[in-house]
Design a protein around this motif. Structure first.
Motif, mmCIF file in Angstrom:
data_model
loop_
_atom_site.group_PDB
_atom_site.id
_atom_site.type_symbol
_atom_site.label_atom_id
_atom_site.label_comp_id
_atom_site.label_asym_id
_atom_site.label_seq_id
_atom_site.Cartn_x
_atom_site.Cartn_y
_atom_site.Cartn_z
ATOM 1 N N PRO A 1 -25.531 22.921 -13.941
ATOM 2 C CA PRO A 1 -25.521 22.441 -15.324
ATOM 3 C C PRO A 1 -24.269 22.907 -16.062
ATOM 4 N N SER B 1 -26.357 16.478 -7.255
ATOM 5 C CA SER B 1 -26.572 17.263 -8.470
ATOM 6 C C SER B 1 -25.720 18.521 -8.421
ATOM 7 N N ARG C 1 -25.918 23.343 -20.686
ATOM 8 C CA ARG C 1 -27.294 22.839 -20.728
ATOM 9 C C ARG C 1 -27.412 21.349 -20.451
ATOM 10 N N ARG C 2 -26.372 20.751 -19.916
ATOM 11 C CA ARG C 2 -26.447 19.333 -19.570
ATOM 12 C C ARG C 2 -26.495 19.182 -18.058
ATOM 13 N N LYS C 3 -27.325 18.288 -17.622
ATOM 14 C CA LYS C 3 -27.466 17.997 -16.208
ATOM 15 C C LYS C 3 -26.215 17.234 -15.750
ATOM 16 N N GLU D 1 -24.558 15.112 -12.620
ATOM 17 C CA GLU D 1 -24.798 14.426 -11.359
ATOM 18 C C GLU D 1 -23.575 13.591 -10.996
#
Length: 69
Positions: free
Chosen positions: A7, A4, A10-12, A14
């Motif tokens: 961000p 991870s 605001r997006r994760k 991975e």
């Protein structure tokens, strides 16, 4: 194995190393993380003179450096 990252808008984010579809810009996300942790572009910004007229500058030099890197 899933990693991870910080961000992005605001997006994760991975990273998954199991294979599948590849993208040509995934290295940029990794570079952003390395730069964020080591502060390479910030150090470069400190040692480079910005000859532009400060009253007319729309974009900080650090942003332009990061864009070029």
């Amino acid at each position: 194995m899933t990693l991870s990252l910080s961000p992005l808008k605001r997006r994760k984010v991975e990273v998954d190393f199991t294979g599948g579809d590849l993208t040509s810009d995934a290295g940029l996300v990794l570079f952003r993380e390395v730069d964020k942790k080591l502060g390479l572009s910030r150090q470069l910004d400190k040692v480079l003179d910005d000859p532009r007229c400060t009253g007319r500058v729309l974009h900080p030099q650090i942003d332009l450096l990061r864009q070029r890197l």
